[in-house]
Design a protein around this motif. Structure first.
Motif, PDB file in Angstrom:
ATOM      1  N   PRO A  71       0.800  -1.227   0.000  1.00 47.63           N
ATOM      2  CA  PRO A  71       0.000   0.000   0.000  1.00 47.63           C
ATOM      3  C   PRO A  71       0.832   1.276   0.000  1.00 47.63           C
ATOM      4  O   PRO A  71       0.443   2.276  -0.599  1.00 47.63           O
ATOM      5  N   ASN A  72       1.997   1.248   0.663  1.00 52.93           N
ATOM      6  CA  ASN A  72       2.839   2.454   0.655  1.00 52.93           C
ATOM      7  C   ASN A  72       3.826   2.463  -0.512  1.00 52.93           C
ATOM      8  O   ASN A  72       4.671   3.352  -0.603  1.00 52.93           O
ATOM      9  N   LYS A  73       3.729   1.476  -1.377  1.00 52.70           N
ATOM     10  CA  LYS A  73       4.520   1.353  -2.608  1.00 52.70           C
ATOM     11  C   LYS A  73       6.027   1.196  -2.327  1.00 52.70           C
ATOM     12  O   LYS A  73       6.843   1.409  -3.207  1.00 52.70           O
ATOM     13  N   GLU A  74       6.362   0.809  -1.108  1.00 56.43           N
ATOM     14  CA  GLU A  74       7.779   0.606  -0.801  1.00 56.43           C
ATOM     15  C   GLU A  74       8.259  -0.757  -1.274  1.00 56.43           C
ATOM     16  O   GLU A  74       9.388  -0.917  -1.727  1.00 56.43           O
ATOM     17  N   TRP A  75       7.369  -1.771  -1.177  1.00 54.49           N
ATOM     18  CA  TRP A  75       7.764  -3.133  -1.513  1.00 54.49           C
ATOM     19  C   TRP A  75       6.941  -3.675  -2.678  1.00 54.49           C
ATOM     20  O   TRP A  75       5.728  -3.499  -2.728  1.00 54.49           O
ATOM     21  N   TRP A  81      -1.298  -8.155  -0.409  1.00 51.84           N
ATOM     22  CA  TRP A  81      -0.953  -7.373   0.788  1.00 51.84           C
ATOM     23  C   TRP A  81      -2.176  -7.098   1.652  1.00 51.84           C
ATOM     24  O   TRP A  81      -3.263  -6.840   1.145  1.00 51.84           O
ATOM     25  N   SER A  82      -1.960  -7.088   2.967  1.00 44.81           N
ATOM     26  CA  SER A  82      -2.988  -6.553   3.859  1.00 44.81           C
ATOM     27  C   SER A  82      -2.997  -5.038   3.704  1.00 44.81           C
ATOM     28  O   SER A  82      -2.019  -4.434   3.245  1.00 44.81           O
ATOM     29  N   SER A  83      -4.102  -4.412   4.097  1.00 51.00           N
ATOM     30  CA  SER A  83      -4.222  -2.973   3.854  1.00 51.00           C
ATOM     31  C   SER A  83      -3.208  -2.156   4.662  1.00 51.00           C
ATOM     32  O   SER A  83      -2.866  -1.042   4.276  1.00 51.00           O
ATOM     33  N   ASP A  84      -2.703  -2.715   5.768  1.00 50.93           N
ATOM     34  CA  ASP A  84      -1.680  -1.988   6.533  1.00 50.93           C
ATOM     35  C   ASP A  84      -0.269  -2.282   6.015  1.00 50.93           C
ATOM     36  O   ASP A  84       0.712  -1.728   6.527  1.00 50.93           O
ATOM     37  N   GLY A  85      -0.161  -3.152   5.035  1.00 50.65           N
ATOM     38  CA  GLY A  85       1.143  -3.451   4.442  1.00 50.65           C
ATOM     39  C   GLY A  85       2.053  -4.266   5.347  1.00 50.65           C
ATOM     40  O   GLY A  85       3.231  -4.417   5.050  1.00 50.65           O
ATOM     41  N   LYS A  86       1.517  -4.825   6.421  1.00 49.84           N
ATOM     42  CA  LYS A  86       2.373  -5.561   7.360  1.00 49.84           C
ATOM     43  C   LYS A  86       2.335  -7.069   7.144  1.00 49.84           C
ATOM     44  O   LYS A  86       3.152  -7.798   7.714  1.00 49.84           O
ATOM     45  N   SER A  87       1.352  -7.551   6.377  1.00 49.20           N
ATOM     46  CA  SER A  87       1.223  -8.993   6.172  1.00 49.20           C
ATOM     47  C   SER A  87       1.011  -9.308   4.702  1.00 49.20           C
ATOM     48  O   SER A  87       0.517  -8.477   3.935  1.00 49.20           O
ATOM     49  N   MET A  99       1.266 -14.469   6.442  1.00 53.16           N
ATOM     50  CA  MET A  99       2.446 -14.238   7.276  1.00 53.16           C
ATOM     51  C   MET A  99       2.739 -12.748   7.359  1.00 53.16           C
ATOM     52  O   MET A  99       2.532 -12.010   6.395  1.00 53.16           O
ATOM     53  N   THR A 100       3.221 -12.350   8.518  1.00 53.36           N
ATOM     54  CA  THR A 100       3.678 -10.967   8.644  1.00 53.36           C
ATOM     55  C   THR A 100       5.040 -10.847   7.970  1.00 53.36           C
ATOM     56  O   THR A 100       5.734 -11.854   7.759  1.00 53.36           O
ATOM     57  N   LEU A 101       5.424  -9.631   7.649  1.00 50.57           N
ATOM     58  CA  LEU A 101       6.742  -9.436   7.046  1.00 50.57           C
ATOM     59  C   LEU A 101       7.840  -9.893   7.992  1.00 50.57           C
ATOM     60  O   LEU A 101       8.846 -10.464   7.562  1.00 50.57           O
ATOM     61  N   GLU A 102       7.628  -9.663   9.297  1.00 49.42           N
ATOM     62  CA  GLU A 102       8.637 -10.116  10.257  1.00 49.42           C
ATOM     63  C   GLU A 102       8.814 -11.626  10.186  1.00 49.42           C
ATOM     64  O   GLU A 102       9.936 -12.134  10.193  1.00 49.42           O
ATOM     65  N   GLN A 103       7.700 -12.357  10.114  1.00 44.09           N
ATOM     66  CA  GLN A 103       7.788 -13.821  10.012  1.00 44.09           C
ATOM     67  C   GLN A 103       8.478 -14.231   8.718  1.00 44.09           C
ATOM     68  O   GLN A 103       9.311 -15.142   8.692  1.00 44.09           O
ATOM     69  N   LEU A 104       8.134 -13.543   7.631  1.00 40.49           N
ATOM     70  CA  LEU A 104       8.731 -13.890   6.340  1.00 40.49           C
ATOM     71  C   LEU A 104      10.228 -13.608   6.336  1.00 40.49           C
ATOM     72  O   LEU A 104      11.026 -14.423   5.871  1.00 40.49           O
ATOM     73  N   SER A 107      -6.971 -24.119  -1.519  1.00 41.15           N
ATOM     74  CA  SER A 107      -7.367 -22.717  -1.325  1.00 41.15           C
ATOM     75  C   SER A 107      -6.313 -21.855  -2.013  1.00 41.15           C
ATOM     76  O   SER A 107      -5.119 -21.977  -1.716  1.00 41.15           O
ATOM     77  N   VAL A 108      -6.741 -21.052  -2.959  1.00 41.36           N
ATOM     78  CA  VAL A 108      -5.798 -20.286  -3.783  1.00 41.36           C
ATOM     79  C   VAL A 108      -6.327 -18.864  -4.012  1.00 41.36           C
ATOM     80  O   VAL A 108      -7.450 -18.538  -3.638  1.00 41.36           O
ATOM     81  N   ALA A 109      -5.517 -18.054  -4.666  1.00 37.23           N
ATOM     82  CA  ALA A 109      -5.878 -16.709  -5.125  1.00 37.23           C
ATOM     83  C   ALA A 109      -6.428 -15.814  -4.014  1.00 37.23           C
ATOM     84  O   ALA A 109      -7.501 -15.222  -4.137  1.00 37.23           O
ATOM     85  N   PRO A 110      -5.685 -15.659  -2.902  1.00 42.38           N
ATOM     86  CA  PRO A 110      -6.180 -14.786  -1.829  1.00 42.38           C
ATOM     87  C   PRO A 110      -6.149 -13.317  -2.242  1.00 42.38           C
ATOM     88  O   PRO A 110      -5.264 -12.891  -2.977  1.00 42.38           O
ATOM     89  N   GLU A 111      -7.119 -12.571  -1.754  1.00 43.56           N
ATOM     90  CA  GLU A 111      -7.192 -11.138  -2.079  1.00 43.56           C
ATOM     91  C   GLU A 111      -7.723 -10.417  -0.856  1.00 43.56           C
ATOM     92  O   GLU A 111      -8.830 -10.671  -0.395  1.00 43.56           O
ATOM     93  N   TRP A 112      -6.927  -9.513  -0.318  1.00 41.78           N
ATOM     94  CA  TRP A 112      -7.261  -8.806   0.901  1.00 41.78           C
ATOM     95  C   TRP A 112      -8.078  -7.561   0.573  1.00 41.78           C
ATOM     96  O   TRP A 112      -7.716  -6.805  -0.331  1.00 41.78           O
ATOM     97  N   SER A 113      -9.144  -7.326   1.325  1.00 40.64           N
ATOM     98  CA  SER A 113      -9.918  -6.092   1.145  1.00 40.64           C
ATOM     99  C   SER A 113      -9.334  -5.004   2.045  1.00 40.64           C
ATOM    100  O   SER A 113      -8.539  -5.286   2.948  1.00 40.64           O
ATOM    101  N   ASP A 114      -9.774  -3.771   1.805  1.00 44.32           N
ATOM    102  CA  ASP A 114      -9.282  -2.655   2.616  1.00 44.32           C
ATOM    103  C   ASP A 114      -9.684  -2.781   4.081  1.00 44.32           C
ATOM    104  O   ASP A 114      -9.027  -2.242   4.967  1.00 44.32           O
ATOM    105  N   ASP A 115     -10.807  -3.479   4.345  1.00 47.92           N
ATOM    106  CA  ASP A 115     -11.272  -3.590   5.736  1.00 47.92           C
ATOM    107  C   ASP A 115     -10.900  -4.932   6.365  1.00 47.92           C
ATOM    108  O   ASP A 115     -11.500  -5.345   7.352  1.00 47.92           O
ATOM    109  N   GLY A 116      -9.917  -5.614   5.794  1.00 50.48           N
ATOM    110  CA  GLY A 116      -9.353  -6.776   6.483  1.00 50.48           C
ATOM    111  C   GLY A 116      -9.977  -8.115   6.165  1.00 50.48           C
ATOM    112  O   GLY A 116      -9.622  -9.127   6.775  1.00 50.48           O
ATOM    113  N   GLN A 117     -10.898  -8.193   5.213  1.00 49.33           N
ATOM    114  CA  GLN A 117     -11.441  -9.487   4.806  1.00 49.33           C
ATOM    115  C   GLN A 117     -10.523 -10.100   3.747  1.00 49.33           C
ATOM    116  O   GLN A 117      -9.827  -9.392   3.027  1.00 49.33           O
TER     117      GLN A 117
END
Lengths: 419, 203
Positions: A227-231, A270-276, A292-297, A313-323
């Motif tokens: 989300p912050n376009k860093e990674w 990516w999760s919306s907070d960019g941490k997972s 996984m969180t980035l720390e775990q990875l 279970s494939v093709a995961p897609e995170w929503s802005d509200d965490g679903q």
């Protein structure tokens, strides 16, 4: 002026190009269950112009597709809209809204140029969704997808959230995959076999330019920016195995997150907070989603599947509200369906809910709308691919494009992406 | 914070050599990419006219190719080399594909004689470079099948390396399910489509 003429030309050409197409699937789904506000647009006056009439038509359709509204006569509507829509040097609207038994009123007014007629109506629809339903809406978003018309090789296309204004973005006629929007930009990344081998490119839709992002030897796929376009998360095979990597967009350093020579990683999200990151891993013999969180990875911690009880279970897609929406196959239903779950705070497994119909079709590649309610996905029946929009609150599925061809791998943008 | 493995000096020298080779190949690739982009732009200008990037896809900024020091290879890896197949000479040899089982990249024992023959050919013709493509049947998701196709190509490459073919002469590409040998939608077609194919080149 040139821009306006080009836009009108493109719109007309797209209309001519796609007007002979016919829908080739019909979906029967669940009955409407979402809570809907009754809204009356009967007291909106339009002049005799085509533009004003078209504006109102697009607005009404958007409000219906939003899932939050149902049109009603003034006497039984909880939201009353009145005022004028006129074509004068563009489209001008000046509308008054009254709701909560007249205790709330608000004025909506704006002039939009003719070439932005549809986007102007979309923006107004989203304002109504935000004002009356406290939801961002989805009308002013765009959807990217891969398309194959006739027997041509695939290219990238885009359309409005209502399935209209379809445009061909690339014209390479080369295998291409995984279009993903760049956060907060009118741009996307995708994988193309443009030079014979898969590489990741970024296309800027404002400047009509394309740049090469990643072309390591072997596979370059599934690129998606944090989300912050860093990674940039992406899947590479440069090591001789298929692994998940992160690329730092500031210094271009590459970080290898998995080192599983005989296991397959794909589809990072990516999760919306960019941490997972959610991604697919088949180290347990079948492809399963891991979160996984980035720390775990970074630490190389191995965690189990995030989704239990699925054959795949494939093709995961995170929503802005965490679903998380994903594509799953169970032992009792041997077709891919679209499921939604909300991971707990520590990313542990959760009970997913099936939102696609239980028919003979496979539903794949989910992508969230900016309203965090609707999902666009690929529906495959008899090896024919079409895009459908599913509603997590129970409205019936709708076919996105009434066009012949194969349409797949959709990616829904944030709102207010400008044409 | 980051768990990257330290390399010994031999490995560092090897990496430096790889970087030098990589930068040499970058120059060739940039030329190719710019040429291709030029074709893309010209072609779209007189195209159908409904595309939104008709009017100026111009140039490619290849910043993705200018990566810094790569710290990511580990023991057991068989890193791929950049081989610019577009500027090589194709050698017309019709080599029988190697076929795979459903949803696996393990080479069946019945197919191993083909791989052995392929290794013999590559050893007998040291000027040959090999592009191994991996393909899948249409079942499964598109993106997963691209990964599976890559693994099929990589598994062939790995066996060839173990049989004595130099790693830098073999490149892989996955086509996923997009280039079926048989366009049918039945088991007989799928069996033909789960495969690796081989293309030979010389410099």
């Amino acid at each position: 002026m040139k821009k306006i003429l080009i836009s009108i030309y493109l719109y007309l050409f797209a209309f001519v190009l796609f007007s002979d197409a016919k829908p080739d699937i019909t979906i029967t789904g669940t009955a409407d269950r979402g809570v809907k506000r009754t809204i009356s647009l009967a007291n909106i006056r339009t002049d005799a112009s085509h533009g004003a009439t078209e504006f109102l038509k697009v607005l009404k359709n958007d409000l219906a597709l939003s899932g939050w509204f149902v049109e009603a006569v003034p006497s039984s509507a909880s939201i009353l809209i009145s005022g004028d829509i006129r074509a004068s040097g563009g489209i001008s609207y000046n509308l008054n809204a009254s709701w909560l038994a007249g205790t709330r009123t608000q004025n909506f007014y704006k002039t939009v140029s003719l070439d932005r007629l549809r986007m102007g109506a979309h923006e107004l629809s989203d304002k109504f969704s935000q004002t009356f339903a406290n939801n961002p809406g989805m009308a002013s978003s765009r959807i990217l997808f891969v398309g194959r018309r006739s027997n041509k090789e695939p290219d990238i296309y885009a359309c409005d959230s209502d399935g209209q204004a379809t445009m061909q973005i690339t014209r390479d006629s080369k295998l291409c995959l995984s279009p993903n929007w760049v956060p907060n930009e009118n741009a996307f990344m995708y994988t193309s076999w443009l030079t014979g081998s898969p590489a990741v490119y970024k296309v800027n839709l404002n400047t009509n330019s394309r740049e090469l992002i990643s072309s390591y030897p072997g596979m370059n796929q599934g690129a998606v920016l944090s989300p912050n376009k860093e990674w940039l998360a992406l899947v590479l095979s440069r090591s001789g195995g298929v692994d998940l990597y992160l690329k730092n967009m500031r210094d271009n350093q590459l970080k290898r997150l998995t080192k599983s020579k005989y296991h397959n990683e794909s589809s990072p999200s990516w999760s919306s907070d960019g941490k997972s990151l959610a991604f697919v891993d088949d180290s347990r013999s079948s492809p399963q989603i891991k979160i996984m969180t980035l720390e775990q990875l970074f630490a190389g911690v191995n965690v189990g599947s995030a989704v239990l009880g699925f054959k795949e279970s494939v093709a995961p897609e995170w929503s802005d509200d965490g679903q998380i929406a994903f594509c799953g196959k169970t032992s009792s239903h041997n077709r891919y369906g679209i499921y939604v779950m909300k991971p707990s705070a520590n990313n542990k497994a959760n009970t997913p809910k099936l939102i696609s119909p239980m028919d003979n079709a496979d539903y794949e590649d989910p992508s969230w709308a900016p309203d965090n309610r609707h999902i666009v996905c690929t529906r495959i029946l008899n090896f024919k691919r079409q895009l459908v929009v599913l509603d997590t609150m129970g409205d019936s599925p709708r076919v996105l494009l009434n066009l012949t061809g194969d349409w797949y791998l959709p990616a829904w943008s944030d709102n207010l992406i400008k044409n | 914070m980051h768990a990257f493995l330290n390399k010994n000096k031999v490995e560092e020298r090897r990496m430096k050599m790889e970087m030098l080779k990589k930068y040499a190949s970058i120059a060739i690739m940039l030329t190719t990419v710019v040429m291709i982009t030029g074709c893309f732009t010209n072609e779209s200008q007189d195209g159908e006219g409904n595309g939104s990037i008709n009017d100026g896809v111009s140039g490619v900024n290849p910043y993705g190719l200018t990566d810094g020091i790569d710290e990511t290879f580990v023991d057991g890896d068989m890193p791929l080399e950049n081989i610019d197949f577009q500027n090589l000479n194709a050698v017309e040899i019709a080599f029988t594909p190697v076929y795979f089982g459903y949803n696996t990249f393990t080479i069946p024992s019945a197919e191993m004689p083909k791989v052995n023959a392929l290794a013999d050919l590559m050893i007998a013709e040291p000027s040959y470079l090999l592009l191994v493509s991996g393909h899948c049947d249409e079942r499964g998701t598109i993106e997963y099948n691209v990964s599976l196709g890559e693994y099929r190509a990589q598994s062939i490459r790995e066996v060839l390396i173990r049989l004595g073919v130099e790693a830098e002469r073999i490149q892989t590409v996955s086509m996923g399910e997009e280039m079926p040998a048989d366009p049918g939608h039945n088991e007989s077609a799928w069996k033909q489509n789960r495969r690796s194919e081989f293309a030979f080149y010389t410099r």
